[in-house]
Design an enzyme around this catalytic site. Structure first.
Site, PDB file in Angstrom:
ATOM      1  N   SER A 143       0.982  -1.119   0.448  1.00  0.00           N
ATOM      2  CA  SER A 143       0.049  -0.189   0.206  1.00  0.00           C
ATOM      3  C   SER A 143       0.948   1.287  -0.139  1.00  0.00           C
ATOM      4  O   SER A 143       2.082   1.171   0.368  1.00  0.00           O
ATOM      5  CB  SER A 143      -0.955  -0.126   1.248  1.00  0.00           C
ATOM      6  OG  SER A 143      -1.325   1.233   1.398  1.00  0.00           O
ATOM      7  N   TYR A 156      -1.662  -0.347  10.700  1.00  0.00           N
ATOM      8  CA  TYR A 156      -1.729  -0.760   9.482  1.00  0.00           C
ATOM      9  C   TYR A 156      -0.569  -0.544   8.400  1.00  0.00           C
ATOM     10  O   TYR A 156       0.049  -0.891   7.727  1.00  0.00           O
ATOM     11  CB  TYR A 156      -3.006   0.089   8.883  1.00  0.00           C
ATOM     12  CG  TYR A 156      -3.460  -0.347   7.458  1.00  0.00           C
ATOM     13  CD1 TYR A 156      -3.744  -1.735   6.979  1.00  0.00           C
ATOM     14  CD2 TYR A 156      -3.097   0.670   6.450  1.00  0.00           C
ATOM     15  CE1 TYR A 156      -3.944  -2.033   5.642  1.00  0.00           C
ATOM     16  CE2 TYR A 156      -3.401   0.277   5.200  1.00  0.00           C
ATOM     17  CZ  TYR A 156      -3.943  -1.020   4.632  1.00  0.00           C
ATOM     18  OH  TYR A 156      -3.833  -1.036   3.386  1.00  0.00           O
TER      19      TYR A 156
END
Length: 248
Positions: A143, A156
């Site tokens: 990501s 995250y």
């Protein structure tokens, strides 16, 4: 690599659609034999039927990425059916964003188990076959969060940074000696169901503005996956960093 008739394992988050489904459809329509894996059988069987109606080929294998034994069975069943594996797409991921002060430790553990251990398990299960063949491709979905922090993303972002760095370490170990390519795909905001796992009310309020912008579609990520997979053997696409035009 010409993906026609190649065997590609696609790990789908839960039994959702999104990137996993889009990748399965794209690759199968271009001749790959896709192995669909998640925890829920019903959604996978629906996707298998769709692929077969379009003339493609798919195998469904139920597995939980957090369990090494499941991932080993996934690869074993793939080998039983097709005799080999050419690539794996480690796509499973969770994003229950929260501020650290709220101590949602159960959610932290789930993210580490799925986002990091799930990738490690997938790689560990498939790697002996790829090394034996001295070819193959490992694609890990990381990501933009691997590079930049955003509110509630401490854990995250850490998991996605781990996936990115693990991918680079893999590439340096595997590509020169065994001809195995490794790619980290790093999207910005994608229109998926990832945000459905967020329980922190403070975060949900802050994300409302971002949700108003035009996000990437799962198909956009699939195009990057296809591009990485279809390069000549002399080429390794290390990272693909993809942002929506409206995201800063």
């Amino acid at each position: 690599m010409d993906i026609k008739s190649k065997v590609i394992i696609i790990i789908i988050t839960g039994a959702s659609s999104d990137i996993g489904e889009a990748a399965a459809l794209k690759l199968s329509m271009n001749g790959a034999k896709v192995v669909l894996s998640a925890r829920r059988k019903d959604k996978l069987n629906e996707l298998k039927k769709t692929i077969e109606k379009k003339g493609g080929e798919a195998l469904v294998v139920i597995a939980d990425v957090t369990k090494m034994v499941d991932m080993e069975k996934l690869v074993d069943k793939t080998l039983e059916e097709y005799g080999t594996v050419h690539a794996i797409i480690n796509n499973a991921g969770l994003m229950p964003l929260s501020f650290v002060k709220n101590l949602k430790t159960d959610e932290w553990e789930k993210m580490v188990d799925v986002n990091i251990k799930g990738v490690l398990n997938g790689v560990a299960a498939v790697l002996p076959t790829l090394i034996k063949n001295k070819q193959g491709h490992i694609i890990n979905i990381s990501s933009v969060a691997a590079y930049r922090y955003f509110p509630g993303g401490a854990v995250y972002c850490a998991t996605k940074a781990a996936v990115k760095m693990f991918s680079e370490g893999l590439r340096q170990e595997l590509a020169p000696k065994y001809g195995i390519c490794v790619t980290s795909i790093e999207p910005g905001a994608v229109a998926t169901n990832l945000m459905d796992t967020i329980t922190d009310e403070d975060i949900l309020g802050k994300l409302s503005e971002m949700q108003k912008m035009t996000m990437l579609a799962p198909e956009d990520i699939t195009e990057a996956i296809y591009y990485a997979l279809t390069q000549p053997s002399r080429v390794n696409i290390n990272d693909v960093y993809i942002m929506p035009t409206e995201q800063q």
